[in-house]
Design a protein around this motif. Structure first.
Motif, PDB file in Angstrom:
ATOM      1  N   VAL A   1       0.917  -1.157   0.009  1.00 16.33           N
ATOM      2  CA  VAL A   1      -0.081   0.127   0.067  1.00 16.33           C
ATOM      3  C   VAL A   1       0.901   1.389  -0.011  1.00 16.33           C
ATOM      4  N   HIS A   2       2.323   1.110   0.034  1.00 18.22           N
ATOM      5  CA  HIS A   2       3.034   2.238   0.120  1.00 18.22           C
ATOM      6  C   HIS A   2       3.075   3.146  -1.219  1.00 18.22           C
ATOM      7  N   THR A   3       2.235   2.233  -2.330  1.00 16.98           N
ATOM      8  CA  THR A   3       2.229   2.820  -3.435  1.00 16.98           C
ATOM      9  C   THR A   3       1.235   3.863  -3.781  1.00 16.98           C
ATOM     10  N   SER A   4       0.167   3.759  -2.673  1.00 15.53           N
ATOM     11  CA  SER A   4      -0.821   4.847  -2.643  1.00 15.53           C
ATOM     12  C   SER A   4      -0.486   5.666  -1.688  1.00 15.53           C
ATOM     13  N   GLY A   5       0.697   5.932  -1.243  1.00 19.62           N
ATOM     14  CA  GLY A   5       1.185   6.814  -0.229  1.00 19.62           C
ATOM     15  C   GLY A   5       1.754   8.171  -0.753  1.00 19.62           C
ATOM     16  N   ARG A   6       1.512   9.093   0.292  1.00 23.82           N
ATOM     17  CA  ARG A   6       1.935  10.496  -0.031  1.00 23.82           C
ATOM     18  C   ARG A   6       2.555  10.906   1.031  1.00 23.82           C
ATOM     19  N   ILE A   7       3.920  11.464   1.468  1.00 20.34           N
ATOM     20  CA  ILE A   7       4.353  12.180   2.544  1.00 20.34           C
ATOM     21  C   ILE A   7       3.569  13.653   2.397  1.00 20.34           C
ATOM     22  N   ASP A   8       2.833  13.935   3.422  1.00 22.23           N
ATOM     23  CA  ASP A   8       2.083  15.223   3.372  1.00 22.23           C
ATOM     24  C   ASP A   8       2.924  15.897   4.407  1.00 22.23           C
TER      25      ASP A   8
ATOM     26  N   ASN B   1      -6.668  16.756   8.741  1.00 22.76           N
ATOM     27  CA  ASN B   1      -7.522  15.850   8.249  1.00 22.76           C
ATOM     28  C   ASN B   1      -6.907  14.373   8.399  1.00 22.76           C
ATOM     29  N   TYR B   2      -7.689  13.541   8.939  1.00 18.24           N
ATOM     30  CA  TYR B   2      -7.081  12.174   9.271  1.00 18.24           C
ATOM     31  C   TYR B   2      -7.814  11.201   8.731  1.00 18.24           C
ATOM     32  N   SER B   3      -7.468  10.235   7.882  1.00 15.74           N
ATOM     33  CA  SER B   3      -7.962   8.921   7.353  1.00 15.74           C
ATOM     34  C   SER B   3      -7.065   7.873   7.519  1.00 15.74           C
ATOM     35  N   GLY B   4      -7.725   6.808   8.151  1.00 15.10           N
ATOM     36  CA  GLY B   4      -6.654   5.687   8.481  1.00 15.10           C
ATOM     37  C   GLY B   4      -6.036   5.103   7.438  1.00 15.10           C
ATOM     38  N   GLN B   5      -6.773   5.189   6.189  1.00 18.31           N
ATOM     39  CA  GLN B   5      -6.033   4.416   4.797  1.00 18.31           C
ATOM     40  C   GLN B   5      -4.644   5.563   4.627  1.00 18.31           C
ATOM     41  N   ARG B   6      -5.099   6.749   4.661  1.00 19.55           N
ATOM     42  CA  ARG B   6      -4.039   7.795   4.312  1.00 19.55           C
ATOM     43  C   ARG B   6      -2.869   7.597   5.169  1.00 19.55           C
ATOM     44  N   ALA B   7      -3.069   7.521   6.512  1.00 17.64           N
ATOM     45  CA  ALA B   7      -1.923   7.548   7.443  1.00 17.64           C
ATOM     46  C   ALA B   7      -1.116   6.345   7.402  1.00 17.64           C
ATOM     47  N   HIS B   8      -1.903   5.210   7.144  1.00 21.67           N
ATOM     48  CA  HIS B   8      -1.115   3.928   6.949  1.00 21.67           C
ATOM     49  C   HIS B   8      -0.362   3.847   5.771  1.00 21.67           C
ATOM     50  N   SER B   9      -1.102   4.384   4.627  1.00 21.83           N
ATOM     51  CA  SER B   9      -0.111   4.059   3.437  1.00 21.83           C
ATOM     52  C   SER B   9       1.047   5.242   3.497  1.00 21.83           C
ATOM     53  N   GLN B  10       0.825   6.349   4.062  1.00 24.26           N
ATOM     54  CA  GLN B  10       2.094   7.460   4.179  1.00 24.26           C
ATOM     55  C   GLN B  10       3.031   6.773   5.024  1.00 24.26           C
ATOM     56  N   SER B  11       2.605   6.086   6.215  1.00 24.49           N
ATOM     57  CA  SER B  11       3.533   5.439   7.058  1.00 24.49           C
ATOM     58  C   SER B  11       4.478   4.315   6.287  1.00 24.49           C
ATOM     59  N   LYS B  12       3.703   3.584   5.476  1.00 28.49           N
ATOM     60  CA  LYS B  12       4.409   2.597   4.725  1.00 28.49           C
ATOM     61  C   LYS B  12       5.295   3.009   3.688  1.00 28.49           C
TER      62      LYS B  12
ATOM     63  N   ALA C   1      13.199  12.143   0.742  1.00 22.84           N
ATOM     64  CA  ALA C   1      13.799  11.019   1.673  1.00 22.84           C
ATOM     65  C   ALA C   1      14.681  12.044   2.782  1.00 22.84           C
ATOM     66  N   ALA C   2      15.513  12.976   2.236  1.00 24.52           N
ATOM     67  CA  ALA C   2      16.502  13.323   3.267  1.00 24.52           C
ATOM     68  C   ALA C   2      15.567  14.553   3.967  1.00 24.52           C
ATOM     69  N   ARG C   3      14.413  15.023   3.709  1.00 26.24           N
ATOM     70  CA  ARG C   3      13.480  15.750   4.259  1.00 26.24           C
ATOM     71  C   ARG C   3      13.026  15.140   5.454  1.00 26.24           C
ATOM     72  N   LEU C   4      12.295  13.846   5.190  1.00 26.63           N
ATOM     73  CA  LEU C   4      11.550  13.172   6.070  1.00 26.63           C
ATOM     74  C   LEU C   4      12.469  12.639   7.250  1.00 26.63           C
TER      75      LEU C   4
END
Ligand SMILES: NC(=O)c1ccc[n+]([C@@H]2O[C@H](COP(=O)([O-])OP(=O)(O)OC[C@H]3O[C@@H](n4cnc5c(N)ncnc54)[C@H](OP(=O)(O)O)[C@@H]3O)[C@@H](O)[C@H]2O)c1
Length: 286
Positions: A147-154, A163-174, A272-275
């Motif tokens: 699911v990392h493929t649908s993730g975006r680092i916001d 704005n929280y969504s479980g799916q978004r938080a999960h895919s962002q973390s992955k 990645a460096a910013r994260l």
């Protein structure tokens, strides 16, 4: 004389080893002769899982550590105990993680999914890095997800405050797991410590059970019939932790024991460096 088992003399830490993929990974590595430490939030449950792993693997060298990894003091206590217990650490498997449908805040005031799935492996790896480096060749694995493929680092709302969504938080973390691994591999170049990241497949575990929406529970209930067993889900982490075939391979994403291209966003080195910097600030490891 019979050959020594592949992982004889090696020490491994698997976070989240009380069930699911982590426990199956611990069984696989203990069966190969490693001394394996597992973690869980509750000591009695973690001890019981360790007893099960010893029996399943036929290896008495399994240790239980209790730590809530969503809290940074818990990560720091765990790292101190591990350093005290293991004179060397050959493999770290950052596995503990999960999905939470609703926004929760940890004792550190951080959003729970980001804290547990991303900041905990970031901090634990940093605290154990000297030990891994002196034990080199050593390996760091992080269990991400497809699911990392649908993730975006916001970066504007990393912790879903607006704005929280479980799916978004999960895919962002992955996605963060993948970007962390690639950045770690760059930083570890030449040390003999490798960093790889993996998708275990869709596996029948306790995943997401603590906080689900009703519709998600129904979907998972049906999908469970078609999921991999935990032992099947552990094949890629066991391979990455133990196989001579992947010796020296670093900065790669694996699925079904094979390297695979991860999402386009995961290769963004500036992000990645910013994260990394944001994570170092949030964990006071800068
Ligand atoms: N299952 C899948 O289909 C799937 C797919 C892709 C990726 N993954 C990834 O695989 C990893 C393992 O998941 P799983 O499916 O095996 O889930 P699981 O059965 O729910 O196991 C999760 C493990 O993490 C531990 N854990 C949970 N919260 C914790 C906390 N706050 N502090 C410390 N430990 C904690 C649990 O231990 P206690 O409850 O005993 O504390 C347990 O050992 C996760 O990173 C997940 O994102 C799973």
């Amino acid at each position: 004389m019979a050959d020594a088992p592949l992982m004889a003399g090696k020490s491994v830490l698997v976070t989240g080893g009380t069930g699911g993929i982590g426990k199956a990974t611990a069984i696989g590595l203990a069966a190969l002769g490693a001394r394996v430490g597992i973690t869980g939030r509750d000591l009695a449950r973690t001890e019981a899982a360790a007893a099960g792993i010893r029996a399943a693997a036929g290896n008495p060298a399994v240790d239980a550590f209790a730590a809530d990894l969503s809290v940074q003091a818990g990560v720091r206590r765990l790292a101190a105990q591990v350093l005290e217990t293991y004179p060397r650490l050959d493999v770290l498997v950052n596995n503990a993680g999960g999905f939470w449908a609703h926004r929760h805040v940890t004792a550190d005031g951080l959003e729970h999914t980001f804290a547990l799935n991303h900041l905990a492996p970031f901090l634990l790896t940093s605290l154990l890095l000297d030990s891994l480096t002196t034990s080199a060749p050593a390996r760091i694995l992080t269990v991400s997800s497809g699911v990392h493929t649908s993730g975006r680092i916001d970066f504007g709302d990393l912790q879903g405050e607006r704005n929280y969504s479980g799916q978004r938080a999960h895919s962002q973390s992955k996605l963060a797991n993948v970007m962390f691994t690639y950045e770690l591999a760059r930083r570890l170049d030449g040390t003999g410590v490798t960093a790889t990241v993996l998708h275990p497949g869709v596996v029948r575990t306790g995943f997401g059970a603590e906080d689900q929406t009703a519709s998600l529970a129904v979907m998972i209930g049906v999908a469970r019939l078609f999921m991999k067993t935990p032992a099947q889900g552990a094949r890629t982490p066991v391979h990455l932790a133990s196989s001579p075939q992947v010796e020296g391979i670093t900065g790669r994403y694996f699925v079904n024991r094979k390297p695979k291209t991860s999402s386009k966003a995961s290769y963004d080195t500036a992000a990645a460096a910013r994260l990394w910097q944001v994570s170092a600030d949030l964990t006071a490891t800068a």
